[in-house]
Design a protein around this motif. Structure first.
Motif, PDB file in Angstrom:
ATOM      1  N   THR A  76       0.816  -1.213   0.000  1.00 49.39           N
ATOM      2  CA  THR A  76       0.000   0.000   0.000  1.00 49.39           C
ATOM      3  C   THR A  76       0.851   1.265   0.000  1.00 49.39           C
ATOM      4  O   THR A  76       0.415   2.297  -0.500  1.00 49.39           O
ATOM      5  CB  THR A  76      -0.961   0.031   1.207  1.00 49.39           C
ATOM      6  N   ALA A  77       2.049   1.207   0.539  1.00 52.83           N
ATOM      7  CA  ALA A  77       2.909   2.395   0.586  1.00 52.83           C
ATOM      8  C   ALA A  77       3.393   2.792  -0.804  1.00 52.83           C
ATOM      9  O   ALA A  77       3.321   3.950  -1.193  1.00 52.83           O
ATOM     10  CB  ALA A  77       4.101   2.154   1.506  1.00 52.83           C
ATOM     11  N   SER A  78       3.869   1.825  -1.563  1.00 50.79           N
ATOM     12  CA  SER A  78       4.432   2.122  -2.882  1.00 50.79           C
ATOM     13  C   SER A  78       3.408   1.989  -4.005  1.00 50.79           C
ATOM     14  O   SER A  78       3.600   2.512  -5.094  1.00 50.79           O
ATOM     15  CB  SER A  78       5.610   1.182  -3.173  1.00 50.79           C
ATOM     16  N   GLY A  79       2.318   1.252  -3.755  1.00 53.29           N
ATOM     17  CA  GLY A  79       1.338   0.988  -4.802  1.00 53.29           C
ATOM     18  C   GLY A  79       1.834  -0.044  -5.800  1.00 53.29           C
ATOM     19  O   GLY A  79       1.246  -0.222  -6.853  1.00 53.29           O
ATOM     20  N   GLY A  80       2.908  -0.755  -5.455  1.00 55.55           N
ATOM     21  CA  GLY A  80       3.504  -1.728  -6.364  1.00 55.55           C
ATOM     22  C   GLY A  80       3.119  -3.164  -6.048  1.00 55.55           C
ATOM     23  O   GLY A  80       2.801  -3.515  -4.914  1.00 55.55           O
ATOM     24  N   TRP A  81       3.159  -3.983  -7.100  1.00 54.52           N
ATOM     25  CA  TRP A  81       2.859  -5.403  -7.005  1.00 54.52           C
ATOM     26  C   TRP A  81       4.122  -6.219  -7.247  1.00 54.52           C
ATOM     27  O   TRP A  81       4.953  -5.852  -8.082  1.00 54.52           O
ATOM     28  CB  TRP A  81       1.833  -5.803  -8.051  1.00 54.52           C
ATOM     29  N   LEU A  82       4.208  -7.367  -6.570  1.00 54.83           N
ATOM     30  CA  LEU A  82       5.291  -8.325  -6.797  1.00 54.83           C
ATOM     31  C   LEU A  82       4.703  -9.715  -6.945  1.00 54.83           C
ATOM     32  O   LEU A  82       3.716 -10.057  -6.286  1.00 54.83           O
ATOM     33  CB  LEU A  82       6.269  -8.358  -5.607  1.00 54.83           C
ATOM     34  N   LEU A  83       5.331 -10.527  -7.794  1.00 49.42           N
ATOM     35  CA  LEU A  83       5.063 -11.961  -7.799  1.00 49.42           C
ATOM     36  C   LEU A  83       6.137 -12.550  -6.908  1.00 49.42           C
ATOM     37  O   LEU A  83       7.327 -12.461  -7.195  1.00 49.42           O
ATOM     38  CB  LEU A  83       5.158 -12.553  -9.202  1.00 49.42           C
ATOM     39  N   LEU A  84       5.708 -13.078  -5.762  1.00 55.80           N
ATOM     40  CA  LEU A  84       6.662 -13.566  -4.779  1.00 55.80           C
ATOM     41  C   LEU A  84       7.045 -15.015  -4.993  1.00 55.80           C
ATOM     42  O   LEU A  84       8.199 -15.388  -4.795  1.00 55.80           O
ATOM     43  CB  LEU A  84       6.077 -13.429  -3.370  1.00 55.80           C
ATOM     44  N   ARG A  85       6.074 -15.835  -5.377  1.00 49.83           N
ATOM     45  CA  ARG A  85       6.322 -17.269  -5.393  1.00 49.83           C
ATOM     46  C   ARG A  85       5.454 -17.938  -6.442  1.00 49.83           C
ATOM     47  O   ARG A  85       4.360 -17.487  -6.713  1.00 49.83           O
ATOM     48  CB  ARG A  85       5.977 -17.811  -4.007  1.00 49.83           C
ATOM     49  N   ALA A  86       5.968 -19.039  -7.006  1.00 51.26           N
ATOM     50  CA  ALA A  86       5.207 -19.848  -7.949  1.00 51.26           C
ATOM     51  C   ALA A  86       5.433 -21.310  -7.601  1.00 51.26           C
ATOM     52  O   ALA A  86       6.522 -21.705  -7.216  1.00 51.26           O
ATOM     53  CB  ALA A  86       5.644 -19.567  -9.380  1.00 51.26           C
ATOM     54  N   TRP A  87       4.374 -22.089  -7.717  1.00 46.98           N
ATOM     55  CA  TRP A  87       4.437 -23.519  -7.431  1.00 46.98           C
ATOM     56  C   TRP A  87       4.408 -24.303  -8.731  1.00 46.98           C
ATOM     57  O   TRP A  87       3.671 -23.967  -9.654  1.00 46.98           O
ATOM     58  CB  TRP A  87       3.263 -23.954  -6.573  1.00 46.98           C
ATOM     59  N   ASP A  88       5.188 -25.366  -8.768  1.00 45.08           N
ATOM     60  CA  ASP A  88       5.198 -26.279  -9.941  1.00 45.08           C
ATOM     61  C   ASP A  88       3.978 -27.169  -9.927  1.00 45.08           C
ATOM     62  O   ASP A  88       3.435 -27.502  -8.944  1.00 45.08           O
ATOM     63  CB  ASP A  88       6.450 -27.145  -9.928  1.00 45.08           C
TER      64      ASP A  88
END
Length: 88
Positions: free
Chosen positions: A76-88
């Motif tokens: 909420t501070a930066s307004g940015g999104w990240l993809l943190l993790r992906a599962w196989d």
């Protein structure tokens, strides 16, 4: 098995939830929200302009026919999104 990434992504939302995102130049359509949670920063690290929340979603999404599971984070501070993790 999951893999950690922390890659910035572009996200489109519907009713406050992620509906699509672009990761590594591919458009992913969110098929299902599996989980959603909010983590608040310590009160002394917040301000009126920065509530200090990070919102997490675990979703099933697909760029084609193969569905994968992904963990997304909105700061909420930066307004940015990240993809943190992906599962196989």
């Amino acid at each position: 098995m999951s893999r950690l990434y922390g890659d910035p992504i572009e996200v489109w939302t519907r009713d406050g939830e992620p509906s699509q995102f672009v990761w590594r130049d591919r458009l992913y359509v969110v098929r299902r929200i599996l989980d959603h949670w909010v983590v608040a920063r310590e009160w002394w690290k917040t301000s009126e302009t920065d509530p200090g929340e990070r919102r997490f979603w675990r979703v099933e999404a697909t760029p084609d026919r193969e569905v994968g599971t992904y963990e997304l984070r909105f700061d909420t501070a930066s307004g940015g999104w990240l993809l943190l993790r992906a599962w196989d």
